[in-house]
Motif scaffolding. Sequence first.
Motif, PDB file in Angstrom:
ATOM      1  N   ARG A  16       7.171   5.488  -7.608  1.00 12.38           N
ATOM      2  CA  ARG A  16       5.743   5.748  -7.418  1.00 12.38           C
ATOM      3  C   ARG A  16       5.544   7.212  -7.045  1.00 12.38           C
ATOM      4  O   ARG A  16       6.134   7.688  -6.071  1.00 12.38           O
ATOM      5  N   SER A  17       4.705   7.882  -7.777  1.00 14.43           N
ATOM      6  CA  SER A  17       4.340   9.247  -7.408  1.00 14.43           C
ATOM      7  C   SER A  17       3.488   9.214  -6.142  1.00 14.43           C
ATOM      8  O   SER A  17       2.988   8.159  -5.722  1.00 14.43           O
ATOM      9  N   SER A  18       3.287  10.382  -5.533  1.00 13.42           N
ATOM     10  CA  SER A  18       2.408  10.454  -4.357  1.00 13.42           C
ATOM     11  C   SER A  18       1.003   9.976  -4.698  1.00 13.42           C
ATOM     12  O   SER A  18       0.337   9.313  -3.887  1.00 13.42           O
ATOM     13  N   PHE A  19       0.565  10.286  -5.902  1.00 12.48           N
ATOM     14  CA  PHE A  19      -0.754   9.842  -6.352  1.00 12.48           C
ATOM     15  C   PHE A  19      -0.848   8.321  -6.347  1.00 12.48           C
ATOM     16  O   PHE A  19      -1.810   7.736  -5.822  1.00 12.48           O
ATOM     17  N   VAL A  20       0.180   7.650  -6.894  1.00 11.64           N
ATOM     18  CA  VAL A  20       0.156   6.190  -6.961  1.00 11.64           C
ATOM     19  C   VAL A  20       0.276   5.582  -5.565  1.00 11.64           C
ATOM     20  O   VAL A  20      -0.404   4.597  -5.247  1.00 11.64           O
ATOM     21  N   GLN A  21       1.105   6.168  -4.713  1.00 13.83           N
ATOM     22  CA  GLN A  21       1.202   5.663  -3.345  1.00 13.83           C
ATOM     23  C   GLN A  21      -0.134   5.780  -2.618  1.00 13.83           C
ATOM     24  O   GLN A  21      -0.521   4.881  -1.859  1.00 13.83           O
ATOM     25  N   ASP A  22      -0.855   6.867  -2.857  1.00 16.66           N
ATOM     26  CA  ASP A  22      -2.179   7.006  -2.243  1.00 16.66           C
ATOM     27  C   ASP A  22      -3.138   5.951  -2.774  1.00 16.66           C
ATOM     28  O   ASP A  22      -3.938   5.374  -2.012  1.00 16.66           O
ATOM     29  N   ILE A  24      -2.358   2.935  -3.926  1.00 19.55           N
ATOM     30  CA  ILE A  24      -1.963   1.636  -3.386  1.00 19.55           C
ATOM     31  C   ILE A  24      -2.453   1.478  -1.953  1.00 19.55           C
ATOM     32  O   ILE A  24      -2.893   0.399  -1.532  1.00 19.55           O
ATOM     33  N   ASN A  25      -2.381   2.555  -1.197  1.00 23.10           N
ATOM     34  CA  ASN A  25      -2.684   2.491   0.230  1.00 23.10           C
ATOM     35  C   ASN A  25      -4.097   2.978   0.583  1.00 23.10           C
ATOM     36  O   ASN A  25      -4.383   3.248   1.756  1.00 23.10           O
ATOM     37  N   ASP A  26      -4.953   3.091  -0.453  1.00 20.50           N
ATOM     38  CA  ASP A  26      -6.377   3.438  -0.240  1.00 20.50           C
ATOM     39  C   ASP A  26      -6.549   4.741   0.536  1.00 20.50           C
ATOM     40  O   ASP A  26      -7.309   4.824   1.510  1.00 20.50           O
ATOM     41  N   ARG A  27      -5.820   5.752   0.096  1.00 26.58           N
ATOM     42  CA  ARG A  27      -5.945   7.088   0.710  1.00 26.58           C
ATOM     43  C   ARG A  27      -6.491   8.064  -0.335  1.00 26.58           C
ATOM     44  O   ARG A  27      -5.720   8.559  -1.159  1.00 26.58           O
ATOM     45  N   PRO A  28      -7.815   8.358  -0.318  1.00 24.92           N
ATOM     46  CA  PRO A  28      -8.860   7.744   0.510  1.00 24.92           C
ATOM     47  C   PRO A  28      -9.377   6.468  -0.156  1.00 24.92           C
ATOM     48  O   PRO A  28      -9.105   6.228  -1.333  1.00 24.92           O
ATOM     49  N   PRO A  29     -10.162   5.655   0.548  1.00 21.93           N
ATOM     50  CA  PRO A  29     -10.767   4.478  -0.090  1.00 21.93           C
ATOM     51  C   PRO A  29     -11.668   4.910  -1.247  1.00 21.93           C
ATOM     52  O   PRO A  29     -12.384   5.907  -1.148  1.00 21.93           O
ATOM     53  N   LEU A  30     -11.608   4.149  -2.335  1.00 24.48           N
ATOM     54  CA  LEU A  30     -12.414   4.462  -3.515  1.00 24.48           C
ATOM     55  C   LEU A  30     -13.286   3.263  -3.867  1.00 24.48           C
ATOM     56  O   LEU A  30     -12.937   2.122  -3.553  1.00 24.48           O
ATOM     57  N   ARG A  65       1.181  -3.244  -6.519  1.00 22.21           N
ATOM     58  CA  ARG A  65       1.615  -3.990  -5.339  1.00 22.21           C
ATOM     59  C   ARG A  65       2.014  -3.051  -4.208  1.00 22.21           C
ATOM     60  O   ARG A  65       2.677  -2.046  -4.436  1.00 22.21           O
ATOM     61  N   LYS A  66       1.682  -3.451  -2.980  1.00 22.42           N
ATOM     62  CA  LYS A  66       2.155  -2.678  -1.838  1.00 22.42           C
ATOM     63  C   LYS A  66       3.665  -2.829  -1.685  1.00 22.42           C
ATOM     64  O   LYS A  66       4.348  -1.911  -1.250  1.00 22.42           O
ATOM     65  N   SER A  67       4.194  -4.007  -2.016  1.00 24.42           N
ATOM     66  CA  SER A  67       5.638  -4.206  -2.026  1.00 24.42           C
ATOM     67  C   SER A  67       5.938  -5.407  -2.912  1.00 24.42           C
ATOM     68  O   SER A  67       5.070  -6.255  -3.138  1.00 24.42           O
ATOM     69  N   TYR A  68       7.185  -5.487  -3.386  1.00 21.65           N
ATOM     70  CA  TYR A  68       7.517  -6.583  -4.296  1.00 21.65           C
ATOM     71  C   TYR A  68       7.568  -7.919  -3.560  1.00 21.65           C
ATOM     72  O   TYR A  68       7.401  -8.980  -4.168  1.00 21.65           O
ATOM     73  N   ILE A  69       7.756  -7.893  -2.243  1.00 21.19           N
ATOM     74  CA  ILE A  69       7.740  -9.112  -1.446  1.00 21.19           C
ATOM     75  C   ILE A  69       6.323  -9.386  -0.939  1.00 21.19           C
ATOM     76  O   ILE A  69       5.813 -10.498  -1.022  1.00 21.19           O
ATOM     77  N   GLY A  70       5.679  -8.333  -0.442  1.00 14.89           N
ATOM     78  CA  GLY A  70       4.352  -8.482   0.150  1.00 14.89           C
ATOM     79  C   GLY A  70       3.287  -8.945  -0.810  1.00 14.89           C
ATOM     80  O   GLY A  70       2.186  -9.319  -0.375  1.00 14.89           O
ATOM     81  N   ASP A  87       9.761   2.845  10.165  1.00 15.48           N
ATOM     82  CA  ASP A  87       9.706   3.761   9.025  1.00 15.48           C
ATOM     83  C   ASP A  87       8.366   3.770   8.307  1.00 15.48           C
ATOM     84  O   ASP A  87       8.196   4.467   7.309  1.00 15.48           O
ATOM     85  N   GLY A  88       7.408   2.991   8.783  1.00 14.66           N
ATOM     86  CA  GLY A  88       6.079   3.014   8.190  1.00 14.66           C
ATOM     87  C   GLY A  88       5.927   2.200   6.930  1.00 14.66           C
ATOM     88  O   GLY A  88       4.847   2.175   6.338  1.00 14.66           O
ATOM     89  N   ARG A  89       6.998   1.523   6.490  1.00 14.43           N
ATOM     90  CA  ARG A  89       6.876   0.698   5.285  1.00 14.43           C
ATOM     91  C   ARG A  89       6.006  -0.531   5.561  1.00 14.43           C
ATOM     92  O   ARG A  89       5.966  -1.027   6.683  1.00 14.43           O
ATOM     93  N   PRO A  90       5.325  -1.056   4.516  1.00 17.75           N
ATOM     94  CA  PRO A  90       4.523  -2.262   4.715  1.00 17.75           C
ATOM     95  C   PRO A  90       5.371  -3.400   5.273  1.00 17.75           C
ATOM     96  O   PRO A  90       6.525  -3.597   4.863  1.00 17.75           O
ATOM     97  N   TRP A  91       4.801  -4.133   6.217  1.00 16.22           N
ATOM     98  CA  TRP A  91       5.496  -5.252   6.857  1.00 16.22           C
ATOM     99  C   TRP A  91       4.511  -6.399   6.966  1.00 16.22           C
ATOM    100  O   TRP A  91       3.481  -6.284   7.626  1.00 16.22           O
ATOM    101  N   THR A  92       4.806  -7.498   6.283  1.00 14.86           N
ATOM    102  CA  THR A  92       3.909  -8.639   6.218  1.00 14.86           C
ATOM    103  C   THR A  92       4.588  -9.836   6.872  1.00 14.86           C
ATOM    104  O   THR A  92       5.745 -10.140   6.578  1.00 14.86           O
TER     105      THR A  92
END
Length: 354
Positions: A16-22, A24-30, A65-70, A87-92
Amino acid sequence: MARILFPTSVVGSMPRSSFVQDLINDRPPLPPERHAAEMDAAIRYIVAVQEHAGVDVVTDGEWRRKSYIGVIAELAHGFELGYNPGDGRPWTVVVDKLSPKRPGFIAQEIAFLRTITTRKIKATLPAPALLGERMWHPQKSSGAYPRRDDFVRDCVSILRRELELIRDAGADIIQIDDPHLCLFVDPEVRASYANADAAADFAVDMVNAIVEGSRTPNLAVHLCRRAGARVRGEAQFGGGYDPIVDQLNRLNVRHLTMEFTAPQSGDMAIFAKLRDDFEIGLGCVSVTPGQIDSPETIADRVRQAARFLSPERIVLNPDCGFAPGSGAAVSIDEAYRKLCNEVAAAEILRSEFA
């Protein structure tokens, strides 16, 4: 799978590029319409990357997806979403009884993918026992599920329904990701269970419960020793597949994706002990960042496998997904080069084995 010799595939995730990570994580919300349009454009790009490399079986990179498990939290209510404080990774974590939330979330991924490529397409689902290992917490989850296994069983109906919707959306291959089952190859992991074989049997039973009666012709299970943890330096799980060969032979699928580039992967002679109706997705391309296998290195790994498998049973793929963790900084250009070399290796092999 295609009937050409040595078809090429990816396992699931793409970097995932930085663009795609943003995104996925609504940075900023659109606004929803803009978010959807930008994500669709991103996925067109990552599919084009795979197509230009020449890959026969593609995915959308799991970029929605935020994560393949989440992703289970998109399909069902009952989860608390947060981030790992380390580490800041998504945790569900499961905190309430499961109930359907958004059936078809993954199927929608496939429906869009079907409109933008003529290649064969793969969809991925997390295995129930894997969800139990990663999402059940003895304090946070015990109010809803005092026993981990009960949570795992409740995941089955959610995943089974999604598998049906994915099939109807046009997926050619549906792959269930189960690195948890594969960890039972490791002596230290086995020693941590009162009965390792019973725990591995349970993982298989839960996969079989998802696919029971399915009319989906191409069902697969992906096995790895947590390549993402290895890349991050968290753990180095090892061991050949012999300790779980009986469990693998009980899986009601026709395709196994197995990692073989890591030194701890064991001997390919294990193929002689597997059911002869299995197609093998041979992990012959390293996903370790900075390690780019040459076409000849990849082809040689396949030649070793062909000592035990007929060429018609072998599919080439990386050991694992290319994004070892949803927030991992991995070069898309490097993954592209690895896929180009995978395809070049397949062309070498076709000329040899035709």
